[in-house]
Write a protein that holds these residues in place. Structure first.
Motif, short mmCIF file in Angstrom:
data_model
loop_
_atom_site.label_atom_id
_atom_site.label_comp_id
_atom_site.label_asym_id
_atom_site.label_seq_id
_atom_site.Cartn_x
_atom_site.Cartn_y
_atom_site.Cartn_z
N ALA A 144 -19.66 24.67 -25.61
CA ALA A 144 -19.54 26.04 -25.67
C ALA A 144 -21.23 26.69 -25.07
O ALA A 144 -21.34 26.16 -24.57
N PHE A 145 -21.14 27.67 -25.37
CA PHE A 145 -22.44 29.05 -24.82
C PHE A 145 -22.39 29.56 -26.02
O PHE A 145 -21.55 30.50 -26.28
N TRP A 146 -23.70 29.54 -26.40
CA TRP A 146 -23.55 30.26 -28.14
C TRP A 146 -25.21 30.83 -28.77
O TRP A 146 -26.03 30.25 -27.38
N PHE A 147 -25.05 31.02 -29.44
CA PHE A 147 -26.21 31.58 -29.59
C PHE A 147 -26.88 32.25 -31.25
O PHE A 147 -25.55 31.78 -32.05
N ILE B 12 -27.04 34.15 -38.33
CA ILE B 12 -26.06 34.86 -37.54
C ILE B 12 -25.75 33.88 -36.45
O ILE B 12 -26.80 33.27 -35.94
N GLU B 13 -24.32 33.91 -36.42
CA GLU B 13 -24.11 32.57 -34.65
C GLU B 13 -23.26 33.51 -34.12
O GLU B 13 -21.84 33.74 -34.75
N ILE B 14 -23.42 33.35 -32.38
CA ILE B 14 -22.60 34.25 -31.82
C ILE B 14 -22.03 32.63 -31.20
O ILE B 14 -22.43 32.54 -29.93
N ASP B 15 -20.70 32.85 -31.30
CA ASP B 15 -20.39 31.77 -30.02
C ASP B 15 -19.17 32.79 -29.39
O ASP B 15 -18.41 33.23 -29.27
N VAL B 16 -19.47 32.77 -28.01
CA VAL B 16 -19.69 33.86 -26.90
C VAL B 16 -18.04 32.68 -26.09
O VAL B 16 -17.45 33.42 -26.44
N TYR C 257 -16.32 34.00 -31.42
CA TYR C 257 -16.40 34.04 -33.38
C TYR C 257 -18.04 34.31 -32.49
O TYR C 257 -18.82 34.44 -32.49
N LEU C 258 -18.13 35.51 -34.51
CA LEU C 258 -18.88 36.20 -35.02
C LEU C 258 -18.81 35.50 -36.16
O LEU C 258 -18.32 36.31 -37.05
N HIS C 259 -20.66 35.03 -35.92
CA HIS C 259 -19.73 34.27 -37.94
C HIS C 259 -21.50 34.47 -38.25
O HIS C 259 -23.11 34.31 -37.64
#
Length: 295
Positions: free
Chosen positions: A152-155, A168-172, A186-188
């Motif tokens: 994964a690449f995520w924020f 706030i989680e953004i899974d690119v 995904y945006l959580h």
């Protein structure tokens, strides 16, 4: 294209969609790690930074710099297909015997006795080495083909580390090693009030386990747009660029909150463990050519 808060506040959703055809082509690079070295001033290694849990998930323990159980999953390797001739390689190895990784829940479980890696630009004490609120963020990656990988690449947002009641989680991109032409984005927005989630499956023409591809996200104001190879992913219902809403954007602005990136090679625990586990599947690798931020 400048991704300032002022610009974001006056950009309508329609104009945003028309502007997302190739954001990085008209922007300025403000940060790049070409992975010529393992930059410990930018990246920390090990469990996900946070105070809510030990930071592990799936079937593998994330090693600190230097490795665990005699295995170091982090390396800079020569790669002719990488932009600068080298790439970050994160490996996952099956140890297959009792491990002693601090705070890891799987030390005693044979199926969970893997060492893998996660790098991030934050620490669990709340330190953010690199963080941004607005911009276009991109990683060029080559995913492994394997029965279990979950690269994964995520924020995550900075305030989620020390105040984890909400995050706030953004899974690119989240990928499965046995689905070479499909990944999830995904945006959580976790926690109440206002917990909400957006997601989309993305079908790709190239095989993501055979070639490098670019995975990106545009964050501008309260808008979030996911990219594959510098083109926005599409809403299957309309065919237009898929634009998600960050409902906590105003809260982030009020607290000077920022997003920080993670590059992770996890192993899924929601699929049957291979029986038998082949010797060829006891080691698998994720490569990342670069990480860039555009403004």
């Amino acid at each position: 294209m400048a991704f300032s808060a002022e610009t974001a506040s006056r950009t309508s959703c329609a104009r945003l969609r028309s502007a997302t055809s190739a954001a990085s082509e008209v922007a300025t690079t403000i940060f790049e790690d070409p992975f010529l070295t393992l930059d410990r001033e930018t990246w920390a290694a090990g469990p996900k930074a946070g105070t809510a849990d030990p930071g592990f998930y799936g079937r593998a323990a994330f090693a600190r710099w230097g490795g665990e159980e005699g295995f170091d999953p982090y390396a800079i390797v020569s790669d002719a297909d990488a932009s600068h001739g080298t790439a970050l390689q994160i490996s996952a190895k099956y140890i297959g015997e009792r491990m002693n990784v601090p705070h890891y829940y799987g030390n005693e479980e044979p199926e969970f006795q893997w060492i893998s890696g996660n790098i991030q630009s934050a620490r669990s004490d709340g330190t953010i080495m690199r963080g941004w609120r607005h911009g276009y963020f991109e990683a060029r990656m080559l995913f492994p083909e394997h029965p279990l990988p979950w690269p994964a690449f995520w924020f995550l947002n900075a305030h989620s580390i020390l105040a984890p009641a909400t995050s706030i989680e953004i899974d690119v991109v989240e990928h499965k090693g046995f689905e070479p032409h499909v990944y999830g984005a995904y945006l959580h927005e976790w926690g109440e009030p206002g917990e909400r989630h957006d997601s989309s499956g993305v079908t790709t023409e190239p095989d993501m386990t055979e070639s490098y591809n670019r995975y990106g996200v545009l964050l501008i104001g309260h808008h979030c747009v996911i990219y594959f190879n510098r083109r926005p992913i599409r809403d299957p219902a309309t065919g237009e660029a898929l634009v998600w809403t960050l409902s906590r954007s105003a809260e982030m602005a009020a607290t000077d909150d920022v997003f920080w990136p993670l590059i992770t090679l996890a192993l899924r625990s929601d699929y049957a463990f291979p029986d038998p586990l082949l010797d060829t599947d006891k080691l698998t690798r994720l490569r990342t050519d670069y990480f860039r931020v555009y403004s």
